[in-house]
Design an enzyme around this catalytic site. Structure first.
Site, PDB file in Angstrom:
ATOM      1  N   ARG A 172      -1.605  -9.005 -20.852  1.00  0.00           N
ATOM      2  CA  ARG A 172      -2.748  -8.661 -21.971  1.00  0.00           C
ATOM      3  C   ARG A 172      -2.117  -7.690 -22.942  1.00  0.00           C
ATOM      4  O   ARG A 172      -2.711  -7.399 -24.174  1.00  0.00           O
ATOM      5  CB  ARG A 172      -4.139  -8.683 -21.576  1.00  0.00           C
ATOM      6  CG  ARG A 172      -4.023  -7.293 -20.536  1.00  0.00           C
ATOM      7  CD  ARG A 172      -5.527  -7.268 -19.761  1.00  0.00           C
ATOM      8  NE  ARG A 172      -6.525  -7.250 -20.654  1.00  0.00           N
ATOM      9  CZ  ARG A 172      -6.922  -6.161 -21.401  1.00  0.00           C
ATOM     10  NH1 ARG A 172      -6.192  -5.133 -21.385  1.00  0.00           N
ATOM     11  NH2 ARG A 172      -7.962  -6.252 -22.056  1.00  0.00           N
ATOM     12  N   ASP A 202      -9.530  -0.797 -25.389  1.00  0.00           N
ATOM     13  CA  ASP A 202      -9.746  -1.174 -23.894  1.00  0.00           C
ATOM     14  C   ASP A 202     -10.093   0.203 -23.201  1.00  0.00           C
ATOM     15  O   ASP A 202      -9.719   1.491 -23.381  1.00  0.00           O
ATOM     16  CB  ASP A 202      -8.742  -1.410 -22.880  1.00  0.00           C
ATOM     17  CG  ASP A 202      -8.586  -2.914 -23.118  1.00  0.00           C
ATOM     18  OD1 ASP A 202      -9.801  -3.512 -23.528  1.00  0.00           O
ATOM     19  OD2 ASP A 202      -7.614  -3.730 -22.689  1.00  0.00           O
ATOM     20  N   GLU A 256       3.579  -8.825   8.311  1.00  0.00           N
ATOM     21  CA  GLU A 256       3.367  -7.089   8.253  1.00  0.00           C
ATOM     22  C   GLU A 256       4.038  -6.462   7.141  1.00  0.00           C
ATOM     23  O   GLU A 256       4.154  -5.364   7.025  1.00  0.00           O
ATOM     24  CB  GLU A 256       3.879  -6.513   9.549  1.00  0.00           C
ATOM     25  CG  GLU A 256       3.074  -7.065  10.917  1.00  0.00           C
ATOM     26  CD  GLU A 256       1.506  -6.741  10.769  1.00  0.00           C
ATOM     27  OE1 GLU A 256       1.004  -5.781  10.442  1.00  0.00           O
ATOM     28  OE2 GLU A 256       0.828  -8.062  10.791  1.00  0.00           O
ATOM     29  N   PRO A 291       0.894  -1.292  -0.010  1.00  0.00           N
ATOM     30  CA  PRO A 291      -0.162  -0.056   0.089  1.00  0.00           C
ATOM     31  C   PRO A 291       0.582   1.340  -0.019  1.00  0.00           C
ATOM     32  O   PRO A 291       0.150   2.550  -0.221  1.00  0.00           O
ATOM     33  CB  PRO A 291      -0.882  -0.239   1.130  1.00  0.00           C
ATOM     34  CG  PRO A 291      -0.736  -1.534   1.663  1.00  0.00           C
ATOM     35  CD  PRO A 291       0.466  -2.163   1.118  1.00  0.00           C
TER      36      PRO A 291
HETATM   37  C1  4GO Z   1      -0.455  -4.778  -1.736  1.00  0.00           C
HETATM   38  C2  4GO Z   1      -0.159  -5.592  -0.682  1.00  0.00           C
HETATM   39  C3  4GO Z   1      -2.079  -4.079  -0.393  1.00  0.00           C
HETATM   40  C4  4GO Z   1      -1.432  -4.089  -1.693  1.00  0.00           C
HETATM   41  C5  4GO Z   1      -0.598  -5.594   0.463  1.00  0.00           C
HETATM   42  C6  4GO Z   1      -1.985  -3.234  -2.534  1.00  0.00           C
HETATM   43  N1  4GO Z   1      -1.915  -5.014   0.699  1.00  0.00           N
HETATM   44  N2  4GO Z   1      -2.955  -2.256  -2.028  1.00  0.00           N
HETATM   45  N3  4GO Z   1      -0.219  -6.422   1.706  1.00  0.00           N
HETATM   46  O1  4GO Z   1      -1.519  -2.980  -3.634  1.00  0.00           O
HETATM   47  C7  4GO Z   1       3.216  -6.533   2.801  1.00  0.00           C
HETATM   48  C8  4GO Z   1       2.382  -7.880   3.299  1.00  0.00           C
HETATM   49  C9  4GO Z   1       2.102  -6.159   1.832  1.00  0.00           C
HETATM   50  C10 4GO Z   1       1.080  -7.925   2.851  1.00  0.00           C
HETATM   51  C11 4GO Z   1       1.094  -7.171   1.576  1.00  0.00           C
END
Ligand code: 4GO
Length: 251
Positions: free
Chosen positions: A154, A169, A116, A89
């Site tokens: 794709r 697309d 985590e 994230p």
């Molecule tokens: C990516 C990985 C969300 C995303 C994640 C996303 N959460 N929003 N979780 O693209 C580290 C451990 C990241 C779990 C993972």
């Protein structure tokens, strides 16, 4: 394109990648998927890939050394200079423009974290790019990695057939897609827009462009602001909004 994936659940990745467009691309050898499990690069009896966070707090953190060894193993099966991409994230939000850029590469390695997340020193020293699918938390990076792989594969030459073509697309023109309809002509009171039954391809194309503009304006106004519409697009959008107001008036 050769795609490496680093995951504690390698079968999750290889199984999802058997399906649909990505599966077909693998079978036709347009792509190769190489999945490495950090657990295979541990040297203790428990095959430990995680440890407690310095500073305390809940959860576990993925250790540097097994990740580094797994990435090295993946890199040995890939062309030189492929970027290592970590899904989290905290990353830059992935979009169609990034998918198009990645589709130009001979290969890439995607790192799917668990727990985590991973030791920050691994991000600082080994990760080339951190990408996020959006502002939400997943329990693992695998599904995010698969989304990136799907969006990129794709776009590769020869992957989609003529009738599936990526050229038309959603987002290829920076807009949302127009609405789609198939048989039957009537579902309860709801009829297929008449223009789509007219056989007049120029009118149909114009209607679809108008719908794409109108829906983008209503649902994702920031897409319209980014675009700077030309006079024809502005006229189509005005027409859409006028028709929209007429519809609302009738209800
Ligand atoms: C990516 C990985 C969300 C995303 C994640 C996303 N959460 N929003 N979780 O693209 C580290 C451990 C990241 C779990 C993972």
């Amino acid at each position: 394109m050769r795609i490496g994936v680093i995951s504690l659940f390698p079968e999750m990745v290889s199984t999802i990648a058997e399906y649909g467009v990505v599966g077909r691309a693998q079978r036709r050898e347009l792509i190769a998927l190489l999945v490495e499990n950090p657990r295979d690069f541990t040297d203790d009896a428990h095959r430990t890939v995680d440890d407690r966070p310095y500073g305390g707090g809940p959860g576990m953190v993925m250790k540097y050394a097994p990740l580094a060894a797994a990435v090295q193993a993946a890199r040995e099966k890939l062309p030189q200079g492929c970027p290592l991409i970590y899904l989290s994230p905290q990353g830059k939000v992935f979009d169609q423009a990034i998918a198009r850029r990645l589709a130009e590469l001979p290969g890439m390695v995607l790192l799917a974290g668990r727990y985590e997340g991973i030791d920050e020193r691994f991000i600082e020293s080994q990760v080339d790019e951190e990408l996020s699918l959006g502002d939400f938390v997943l329990s693992g990076g695998e599904i995010a990695a698969m989304a990136v792989i799907d969006a990129v594969v794709r776009l590769l030459p020869g992957v989609l057939g003529d009738d599936e073509s990526a050229a038309q697309d959603s987002f290829m023109e920076g807009l949302l897609d127009y609405p789609h309809y198939t048989r039957p002509e009537k579902v309860g009171d709801n009829e297929v827009p008449k223009v789509l039954l007219s056989g007049d391809h120029a009118r149909i194309e114009r209607w679809r462009r108008k719908q794409a503009l109108g829906r983008s304006f209503l649902r994702r106004p920031e897409l319209i602001e980014k675009l700077e519409l030309d006079d024809e697009q502005q006229a189509l959008l005005d027409e859409f909004l006028k028709e929209q107001r007429l519809k609302e008036h009738r209800q």
